[in-house]
Design an enzyme around this catalytic site. Structure first.
Site, PDB file in Angstrom:
ATOM      1  N   ALA A 122      -7.433  -7.644  -8.306  1.00  0.00           N
ATOM      2  CA  ALA A 122      -7.785  -7.363  -9.695  1.00  0.00           C
ATOM      3  C   ALA A 122      -8.936  -8.277 -10.085  1.00  0.00           C
ATOM      4  CB  ALA A 122      -6.578  -7.587 -10.598  1.00  0.00           C
ATOM      5  N   GLY A 150      -3.981  -6.642  -6.600  1.00  0.00           N
ATOM      6  CA  GLY A 150      -3.893  -5.325  -7.208  1.00  0.00           C
ATOM      7  C   GLY A 150      -4.357  -4.216  -6.285  1.00  0.00           C
ATOM      8  N   GLU A 163      -1.407  -3.398  -4.207  1.00  0.00           N
ATOM      9  CA  GLU A 163      -0.415  -2.682  -5.012  1.00  0.00           C
ATOM     10  C   GLU A 163      -0.827  -1.233  -5.254  1.00  0.00           C
ATOM     11  OE1 GLU A 163       1.888  -5.778  -7.748  1.00  0.00           O
ATOM     12  OE2 GLU A 163      -0.279  -5.844  -8.080  1.00  0.00           O
ATOM     13  N   GLU A 174      -1.057 -13.577  -5.363  1.00  0.00           N
ATOM     14  CA  GLU A 174      -0.978 -13.881  -6.794  1.00  0.00           C
ATOM     15  C   GLU A 174      -0.344 -15.233  -7.118  1.00  0.00           C
ATOM     16  OE1 GLU A 174      -1.190  -9.302  -6.762  1.00  0.00           O
ATOM     17  OE2 GLU A 174      -0.434 -10.923  -5.472  1.00  0.00           O
TER      18      GLU A 174
END
Length: 260
Positions: A78, A121, A124, A144
């Site tokens: 992300a 991200g 994911e 993370e």
């Protein structure tokens, strides 16, 4: 689709409204390329909005979906600069998790074609797809906790479902990164193919799916994703399919030696 057809479709790609995606619209599928080369395709708010628009189109007109990344990277995570400024209220909105859940619930099968890094991200997003293919350079990971947060967009439970609790905790807690070979051995990816063959192979896999009845694909995905097995769910889905014209046509073709 042949490799030639895939190339022609790529040439016809259009940029998404937010400029973060290249979108190829085909009769039975959509190919979406994450396209933020300046940030290794990191997922930011504009990309989230663009991907929601893709989901809306696929909910209105169900088709197969390929997700891939531009320039030898799927998505390196992300956007950290944006994450740095998010607080409690943004976390409770589930900005990424709501999107990835929407992708997971799309009516037709989805496939992530992963070349290079799929981290945070990006990983994911790949986990949210029904199937994954990888190039030899593909790397999956969720770093993370090293940034003081957790993988809150599905990894904490999707990865457990995909790989089991032990491997999931190795990735989530111990920072283990899964190479393409690891991902194949553990069943996270269906196949590892050279980078230049990744999209043609993804199209070939979707070609095989597209030969099935579209309603049968939709209901099979729906039943397979349902929480908790229940025979009544299977029976109801099968009842719908048993009454379809597509089922009769396909079985007639099989019985007469003219397989669809």
């Amino acid at each position: 689709m042949t490799a030639t057809g895939a190339t022609a479709a790529h040439d016809a790609a259009s940029a998404s409204p937010g400029g973060t995606l290249l979108v190829e619209e085909l009769a039975d599928r959509v190919v979406v390329t994450l396209h933020r080369p300046e940030a290794r395709n990191a997922i930011n708010a504009a990309m989230v909005r663009d991907l929601h628009q893709v989901c809306a189109a696929l909910e209105e007109r169900p088709r197969l979906l390929i997700l891939t990344g531009h320039g030898g990277t799927f998505a390196a995570g992300a956007d950290i600069a944006e994450l740095r400024e998010r607080g409690r209220d943004q976390a409770l909105q589930g900005i990424n998790s709501r999107l990835f859940d929407r992708i997971a619930r799309l009516p037709m099968p989805t496939l992530a074609a992963v070349d290079g890094y799929a981290l945070g991200g990006g990983a994911e997003l790949a986990y949210a797809c029904d199937l994954r293919l990888a190039s030899p350079s593909a790397t999956f990971g969720n770093p993370e906790p090293g940034l003081g947060i957790l993988a809150a967009a599905g990894a904490c439970w999707r990865l457990r479902d995909l790989l089991g609790a032990s491997v999931a905790k190795q990735v989530l807690l111990a920072g283990r990164r899964l190479s393409a070979d690891d991902a194949y051995r553990l069943g996270l990816v269906a196949e590892v193919v050279p980078a230049e063959e990744l999209l043609p192979r993804a199209h070939a896999l979707l070609d095989r799916m597209a030969r099935s009845g579209p309603l049968a694909l939709r209901l099979t995905k729906l039943v397979a994703d349902a929480s908790g097995a229940h025979p009544v769910t299977d029976d109801l889905a099968q009842a719908i399919l048993f009454e379809s014209d597509d089922k009769r046509a396909r079985m007639d073709a099989f019985l007469t030696g003219e397989r669809p």
